[in-house]
Design a protein around this motif. Structure first.
Motif, PDB file in Angstrom:
ATOM      1  N   TYR A   1      39.511 -18.625  68.210  1.00 41.08           N
ATOM      2  CA  TYR A   1      40.232 -17.708  67.338  1.00 41.08           C
ATOM      3  C   TYR A   1      41.655 -18.185  67.088  1.00 41.08           C
ATOM      4  N   THR A   2      42.078 -18.148  65.848  1.00 39.93           N
ATOM      5  CA  THR A   2      43.490 -18.289  65.491  1.00 39.93           C
ATOM      6  C   THR A   2      43.791 -17.205  64.474  1.00 39.93           C
ATOM      7  N   LYS A   3      44.997 -16.727  64.460  1.00 36.31           N
ATOM      8  CA  LYS A   3      45.368 -15.649  63.546  1.00 36.31           C
ATOM      9  C   LYS A   3      45.233 -16.100  62.093  1.00 36.31           C
ATOM     10  N   SER A   4      45.615 -17.343  61.804  1.00 38.66           N
ATOM     11  CA  SER A   4      45.520 -17.837  60.428  1.00 38.66           C
ATOM     12  C   SER A   4      44.066 -17.931  59.969  1.00 38.66           C
ATOM     13  N   LEU A   5      43.157 -18.329  60.863  1.00 35.95           N
ATOM     14  CA  LEU A   5      41.739 -18.390  60.513  1.00 35.95           C
ATOM     15  C   LEU A   5      41.187 -16.990  60.277  1.00 35.95           C
TER      16      LEU A   5
ATOM     17  N   GLU B   1      42.859 -14.344  59.221  1.00 36.34           N
ATOM     18  CA  GLU B   1      43.378 -13.884  57.938  1.00 36.34           C
ATOM     19  C   GLU B   1      42.649 -14.556  56.779  1.00 36.34           C
ATOM     20  N   PHE B   2      42.357 -15.848  56.917  1.00 34.67           N
ATOM     21  CA  PHE B   2      41.625 -16.577  55.892  1.00 34.67           C
ATOM     22  C   PHE B   2      40.235 -15.977  55.698  1.00 34.67           C
TER      23      PHE B   2
ATOM     24  N   ASN C   1      39.241 -12.930  56.408  1.00 38.10           N
ATOM     25  CA  ASN C   1      39.352 -11.593  55.836  1.00 38.10           C
ATOM     26  C   ASN C   1      39.603 -11.622  54.337  1.00 38.10           C
ATOM     27  N   THR C   2      40.325 -12.611  53.843  1.00 39.97           N
ATOM     28  CA  THR C   2      40.592 -12.690  52.405  1.00 39.97           C
ATOM     29  C   THR C   2      39.469 -13.369  51.639  1.00 39.97           C
ATOM     30  N   GLU C   3      38.873 -14.402  52.203  1.00 37.06           N
ATOM     31  CA  GLU C   3      37.841 -15.163  51.496  1.00 37.06           C
ATOM     32  C   GLU C   3      36.443 -14.588  51.662  1.00 37.06           C
ATOM     33  N   GLN C   4      36.191 -13.795  52.701  1.00 38.89           N
ATOM     34  CA  GLN C   4      34.876 -13.251  53.026  1.00 38.89           C
ATOM     35  C   GLN C   4      33.871 -14.387  53.221  1.00 38.89           C
ATOM     36  N   THR C   5      32.975 -14.630  52.260  1.00 38.58           N
ATOM     37  CA  THR C   5      31.991 -15.710  52.401  1.00 38.58           C
ATOM     38  C   THR C   5      32.079 -16.698  51.247  1.00 38.58           C
ATOM     39  N   SER C   6      33.239 -16.804  50.619  1.00 34.53           N
ATOM     40  CA  SER C   6      33.379 -17.701  49.463  1.00 34.53           C
ATOM     41  C   SER C   6      33.910 -19.080  49.864  1.00 34.53           C
ATOM     42  N   PHE C   7      33.626 -19.509  51.084  1.00 31.62           N
ATOM     43  CA  PHE C   7      34.039 -20.838  51.525  1.00 31.62           C
ATOM     44  C   PHE C   7      32.840 -21.561  52.114  1.00 31.62           C
ATOM     45  N   VAL C   8      32.975 -22.852  52.314  1.00 36.54           N
ATOM     46  CA  VAL C   8      31.890 -23.659  52.867  1.00 36.54           C
ATOM     47  C   VAL C   8      32.392 -24.405  54.095  1.00 36.54           C
ATOM     48  N   ILE C   9      31.445 -24.886  54.885  1.00 32.74           N
ATOM     49  CA  ILE C   9      31.757 -25.688  56.062  1.00 32.74           C
ATOM     50  C   ILE C   9      31.075 -27.035  55.903  1.00 32.74           C
TER      51      ILE C   9
ATOM     52  N   GLY D   1      29.143 -34.645  57.005  1.00 32.93           N
ATOM     53  CA  GLY D   1      28.765 -34.883  55.616  1.00 32.93           C
ATOM     54  C   GLY D   1      27.797 -33.874  55.031  1.00 32.93           C
ATOM     55  N   ILE D   2      27.331 -32.926  55.809  1.00 32.44           N
ATOM     56  CA  ILE D   2      26.418 -31.897  55.314  1.00 32.44           C
ATOM     57  C   ILE D   2      27.221 -30.647  54.988  1.00 32.44           C
ATOM     58  N   VAL D   3      26.963 -30.087  53.808  1.00 30.88           N
ATOM     59  CA  VAL D   3      27.673 -28.890  53.354  1.00 30.88           C
ATOM     60  C   VAL D   3      26.839 -27.668  53.703  1.00 30.88           C
ATOM     61  N   TYR D   4      27.482 -26.690  54.327  1.00 30.25           N
ATOM     62  CA  TYR D   4      26.829 -25.449  54.722  1.00 30.25           C
ATOM     63  C   TYR D   4      27.460 -24.279  53.974  1.00 30.25           C
ATOM     64  N   ASP D   5      26.622 -23.418  53.403  1.00 32.83           N
ATOM     65  CA  ASP D   5      27.097 -22.195  52.763  1.00 32.83           C
ATOM     66  C   ASP D   5      27.262 -21.123  53.823  1.00 32.83           C
ATOM     67  N   VAL D   6      28.375 -20.402  53.780  1.00 31.12           N
ATOM     68  CA  VAL D   6      28.659 -19.375  54.777  1.00 31.12           C
ATOM     69  C   VAL D   6      27.953 -18.082  54.399  1.00 31.12           C
ATOM     70  N   LYS D   7      27.214 -17.534  55.368  1.00 30.63           N
ATOM     71  CA  LYS D   7      26.542 -16.250  55.163  1.00 30.63           C
ATOM     72  C   LYS D   7      27.363 -15.110  55.739  1.00 30.63           C
ATOM     73  N   SER D   8      28.003 -15.338  56.883  1.00 26.32           N
ATOM     74  CA  SER D   8      28.882 -14.327  57.475  1.00 26.32           C
ATOM     75  C   SER D   8      29.841 -14.991  58.448  1.00 26.32           C
ATOM     76  N   ALA D   9      30.980 -14.351  58.641  1.00 27.11           N
ATOM     77  CA  ALA D   9      31.988 -14.823  59.593  1.00 27.11           C
ATOM     78  C   ALA D   9      32.571 -13.597  60.291  1.00 27.11           C
ATOM     79  N   ILE D  10      32.528 -13.610  61.622  1.00 28.41           N
ATOM     80  CA  ILE D  10      32.891 -12.422  62.387  1.00 28.41           C
ATOM     81  C   ILE D  10      33.776 -12.799  63.575  1.00 28.41           C
ATOM     82  N   ASN D  11      34.828 -12.004  63.793  1.00 34.42           N
ATOM     83  CA  ASN D  11      35.634 -12.100  65.005  1.00 34.42           C
ATOM     84  C   ASN D  11      34.814 -11.432  66.108  1.00 34.42           C
TER      85      ASN D  11
END
Length: 121
Positions: free
Chosen positions: A74-78, A80-81, A83-91, A95-105
């Motif tokens: 956990y980091t505070k900046s992560l 906050e990120f 909470n603002t982006e929800q699931t509109s980011f990728v990991i 070299g493999i791209v993963y679509d985010v389904k959920s992110a939870i503290n």
């Protein structure tokens, strides 16, 4: 003074996989069409847990679909990120791209963040 308490389930040796988090950015091209591009947000060390994998036959070819769970410190900046982006980011990992389904503290304890992803084939 606190005594050293070794936690077998959450020590730094488990976080040995390097991942990149990329956020989505909408840009416009010369024809004024919106194009979704991704920009690096940060790199983190993560613990990986595979949830399931399956093979799908679609469009005349075999595809592999798999879900994973990335656990990062956990980091505070992560937080906050997320909470603002929800699931509109990728990991991206190896070299493999993963679509985010959920992110939870996890348990709102500010210790770890679990990100459930689905791999692109």
């Amino acid at each position: 003074m606190k005594q050293f308490k070794y936690n077998e389930n959450n020590h730094s040796g488990l976080y040995r996989h390097r991942i990149s988090i990329r956020k989505s950015i909408l840009t416009k091209d010369e024809l004024l069409q919106e194009i979704e591009t991704f920009e690096d947000y940060g790199r983190y060390w993560a613990m990986i847990k595979t949830l399931k994998g399956s093979e799908i036959i679609g469009a005349g070819r075999e595809q592999t679909k798999f879900e994973k769970r990335f656990v990062v410190k956990y980091t505070k900046s992560l937080d906050e990120f997320i909470n603002t982006e929800q699931t509109s980011f990728v990991i991206v990992q190896k070299g493999i791209v993963y679509d985010v389904k959920s992110a939870i503290n996890d348990d709102d304890m500010n210790v770890t963040v679990t990100i459930v992803v689905e791999g692109r084939s």
